[in-house]
Design a protein around this motif. Structure first.
Motif, PDB file in Angstrom:
ATOM      1  N   THR A  99       8.462 -40.715  20.560  1.00 25.29           N
ATOM      2  CA  THR A  99       9.128 -41.813  19.876  1.00 25.29           C
ATOM      3  C   THR A  99       9.575 -42.863  20.887  1.00 25.29           C
ATOM      4  O   THR A  99       9.949 -42.556  22.022  1.00 25.29           O
ATOM      5  CB  THR A  99      10.338 -41.325  19.072  1.00 25.29           C
ATOM      6  OG1 THR A  99      11.217 -40.601  19.938  1.00 25.29           O
ATOM      7  CG2 THR A  99       9.910 -40.434  17.929  1.00 25.29           C
ATOM      8  N   ILE A 101      12.158 -45.874  20.609  1.00 28.77           N
ATOM      9  CA  ILE A 101      13.219 -46.521  19.819  1.00 28.77           C
ATOM     10  C   ILE A 101      13.035 -46.110  18.360  1.00 28.77           C
ATOM     11  O   ILE A 101      13.261 -44.948  18.016  1.00 28.77           O
ATOM     12  CB  ILE A 101      13.222 -48.039  20.014  1.00 28.77           C
ATOM     13  CG1 ILE A 101      13.197 -48.377  21.528  1.00 28.77           C
ATOM     14  CG2 ILE A 101      14.483 -48.643  19.380  1.00 28.77           C
ATOM     15  CD1 ILE A 101      13.123 -49.878  21.804  1.00 28.77           C
ATOM     16  N   THR A 102      12.590 -47.005  17.488  1.00 27.17           N
ATOM     17  CA  THR A 102      12.494 -46.653  16.070  1.00 27.17           C
ATOM     18  C   THR A 102      11.094 -46.225  15.653  1.00 27.17           C
ATOM     19  O   THR A 102      10.875 -45.862  14.493  1.00 27.17           O
ATOM     20  CB  THR A 102      12.916 -47.840  15.187  1.00 27.17           C
ATOM     21  OG1 THR A 102      11.985 -48.904  15.347  1.00 27.17           O
ATOM     22  CG2 THR A 102      14.316 -48.311  15.530  1.00 27.17           C
ATOM     23  N   LEU A 103      10.157 -46.259  16.567  1.00 31.70           N
ATOM     24  CA  LEU A 103       8.746 -46.029  16.252  1.00 31.70           C
ATOM     25  C   LEU A 103       8.267 -44.656  16.725  1.00 31.70           C
ATOM     26  O   LEU A 103       8.604 -44.212  17.817  1.00 31.70           O
ATOM     27  CB  LEU A 103       7.905 -47.117  16.933  1.00 31.70           C
ATOM     28  CG  LEU A 103       6.379 -47.005  16.877  1.00 31.70           C
ATOM     29  CD1 LEU A 103       5.897 -47.182  15.441  1.00 31.70           C
ATOM     30  CD2 LEU A 103       5.740 -48.020  17.806  1.00 31.70           C
ATOM     31  N   VAL A 104       7.463 -43.998  15.902  1.00 32.36           N
ATOM     32  CA  VAL A 104       6.772 -42.777  16.307  1.00 32.36           C
ATOM     33  C   VAL A 104       5.412 -43.233  16.816  1.00 32.36           C
ATOM     34  O   VAL A 104       4.487 -43.458  16.020  1.00 32.36           O
ATOM     35  CB  VAL A 104       6.629 -41.790  15.132  1.00 32.36           C
ATOM     36  CG1 VAL A 104       6.018 -40.476  15.619  1.00 32.36           C
ATOM     37  CG2 VAL A 104       7.967 -41.542  14.457  1.00 32.36           C
ATOM     38  N   ASP A 105       5.283 -43.403  18.126  1.00 35.71           N
ATOM     39  CA  ASP A 105       4.111 -44.136  18.597  1.00 35.71           C
ATOM     40  C   ASP A 105       2.895 -43.273  18.928  1.00 35.71           C
ATOM     41  O   ASP A 105       1.767 -43.777  18.903  1.00 35.71           O
ATOM     42  CB  ASP A 105       4.456 -45.070  19.758  1.00 35.71           C
ATOM     43  CG  ASP A 105       5.021 -44.359  20.983  1.00 35.71           C
ATOM     44  OD1 ASP A 105       5.242 -45.049  21.998  1.00 35.71           O
ATOM     45  OD2 ASP A 105       5.253 -43.136  20.926  1.00 35.71           O
ATOM     46  N   TRP A 107       1.144 -39.204  18.252  1.00 41.38           N
ATOM     47  CA  TRP A 107       1.203 -37.945  17.532  1.00 41.38           C
ATOM     48  C   TRP A 107       0.178 -36.967  18.087  1.00 41.38           C
ATOM     49  O   TRP A 107      -0.920 -37.359  18.473  1.00 41.38           O
ATOM     50  CB  TRP A 107       0.880 -38.166  16.042  1.00 41.38           C
ATOM     51  CG  TRP A 107       1.713 -39.174  15.330  1.00 41.38           C
ATOM     52  CD1 TRP A 107       1.803 -40.524  15.562  1.00 41.38           C
ATOM     53  CD2 TRP A 107       2.559 -38.922  14.205  1.00 41.38           C
ATOM     54  NE1 TRP A 107       2.658 -41.109  14.662  1.00 41.38           N
ATOM     55  CE2 TRP A 107       3.123 -40.161  13.812  1.00 41.38           C
ATOM     56  CE3 TRP A 107       2.893 -37.769  13.474  1.00 41.38           C
ATOM     57  CZ2 TRP A 107       4.019 -40.268  12.742  1.00 41.38           C
ATOM     58  CZ3 TRP A 107       3.764 -37.889  12.409  1.00 41.38           C
ATOM     59  CH2 TRP A 107       4.320 -39.121  12.049  1.00 41.38           C
ATOM     60  N   GLY A 108       0.542 -35.676  18.081  1.00 37.54           N
ATOM     61  CA  GLY A 108      -0.456 -34.669  18.376  1.00 37.54           C
ATOM     62  C   GLY A 108      -1.319 -34.424  17.149  1.00 37.54           C
ATOM     63  O   GLY A 108      -1.128 -35.063  16.107  1.00 37.54           O
TER      64      GLY A 108
END
Lengths: 117, 109
Positions: A99, A101-105, A107-108
Motif C-alpha cells: 500500500t 498512502i490510500t492506494l493498494v498499488d 498485489w500478489g
C-alpha cells in the motif's frame, strides 16, 4: 519489478489455524505499509489487516480481530498472517498487497484458504 | 462504516464507451482508485487518485469524481477490457480502512 508471492493456503477444519506468508521483492520492503486483502469465492474484495513499516502499528477489520495476527520480518522481506479459530466465512483467496498512502498499488497472485470439515 | 455502491453489471459493444459509477457519501472529498480484475487474476490499478493512470494503462481508461459519484470511463472498448472493476477509497472512520466498492462486471458484447 515488484513481486509479491503468497504461500501457506490450504484446506483447514473450522476452529483450526493456518499461517500465510508473502515473499516480497523488487522494492524496499521496509519502506512500505503492507496489507492482506481477501476475496471470498464469487464475491468482492475485503481488506483484512495492515502493518506499518517497522511493525509497530497494526490494524484489523472487526471480523478478524482477536483471531488473526499480521506480522513482518524486514530482514527477510516477508509478510505473514497467522489465522486462528478459522470459520467457514474466512474461506477466500488471500492477497498480499503493498500500500502507498490510500492506494493498494501492487498485489500478489493470492493463496486460497478453504475452511471446511 | 463507509459504503461504496456500484452497478452489478455493464454491457457495452466493442468500440463504444463504458461508464462505471461508484456512489458514496461525499465521495468527491476523497481520493478514488479503480482496479481491474480478470478471472483468476489479481486486481490491477487502472486509475488512481480520481483520474491518474499508472504507466502501461491505455489512455482509454479515465476517471472523474465529484459530489456523491465517482466514474470510471472506458473509451473505445475492446474485448480485452472484459473484467470486474472495483472502486476503492481510504476511510479512517471505518473498520475497513481500505473500502472497496461492490464491483461491476463489464461484458463486451
Amino acid at each position: 519489478e515488484v513481486q509479491l508471492v503468497e504461500s501457506g493456503g490450504g484446506l483447514v477444519q473450522p476452529g483450526g489455524s493456518l499461517r500465510l506468508s508473502c515473499a516480497a521483492s523488487g522494492f524496499t520492503f521496509s519502506s512500505y505499509w503492507m496489507s492482506w486483502v481477501r476475496q471470498a469465492p464469487g464475491k468482492g474484495l475485503e481488506w483484512v489487516a495492515n502493518i506499518k513499516q517497522d511493525g509497530t502499528e497494526k490494524f484489523y477489520v472487526d471480523s478478524v480481530k482477536g483471531r488473526f495476527t499480521i506480522s513482518r520480518d524486514n530482514a527477510k522481506n516477508s509478510l505473514y498472517l497467522q489465522m486462528n479459530s478459522l470459520r467457514a466465512e474466512d474461506t477466500a483467496v488471500y492477497y498480499c498487497a503493498r500500500t502507498h498512502i490510500t492506494l493498494v498499488d501492487y498485489w500478489g497472485q493470492g493463496t486460497l484458504v478453504t475452511v471446511s470439515s | 462504516s463507509y459504503v461504496l455502491t456500484q452497478p452489478p453489471s455493464v454491457s457495452v459493444a466493442p468500440g463504444q464507451t463504458a461508464r462505471i459509477t461508484c456512489g458514496g457519501n461525499n465521495i468527491g472529498s476523497k481520493s478514488v482508485h479503480w482496479y481491474q480484475q480478470k478471472p483468476g487474476q489479481a486486481p490491477v490499478v487502472v486509475v488512481y487518485e480520481d483520474s491518474d493512470r499508472p504507466s502501461g494503462i491505455p489512455e482509454r481508461f479515465s476517471g472523474s469524481n465529484s459530489g456523491n459519484t465517482a466514474t470510471l470511463t472506458i473509451s473505445r472498448v475492446e474485448a480485452g477490457d472484459e473484467a470486474d472493476y472495483y472502486c476503492q477509497v481510504w476511510d479512517s472512520s471505518s473498520d475497513h480502512f481500505y473500502v472497496f466498492g461492490t464491483g461491476t462486471k463489464v461484458t463486451v458484447l
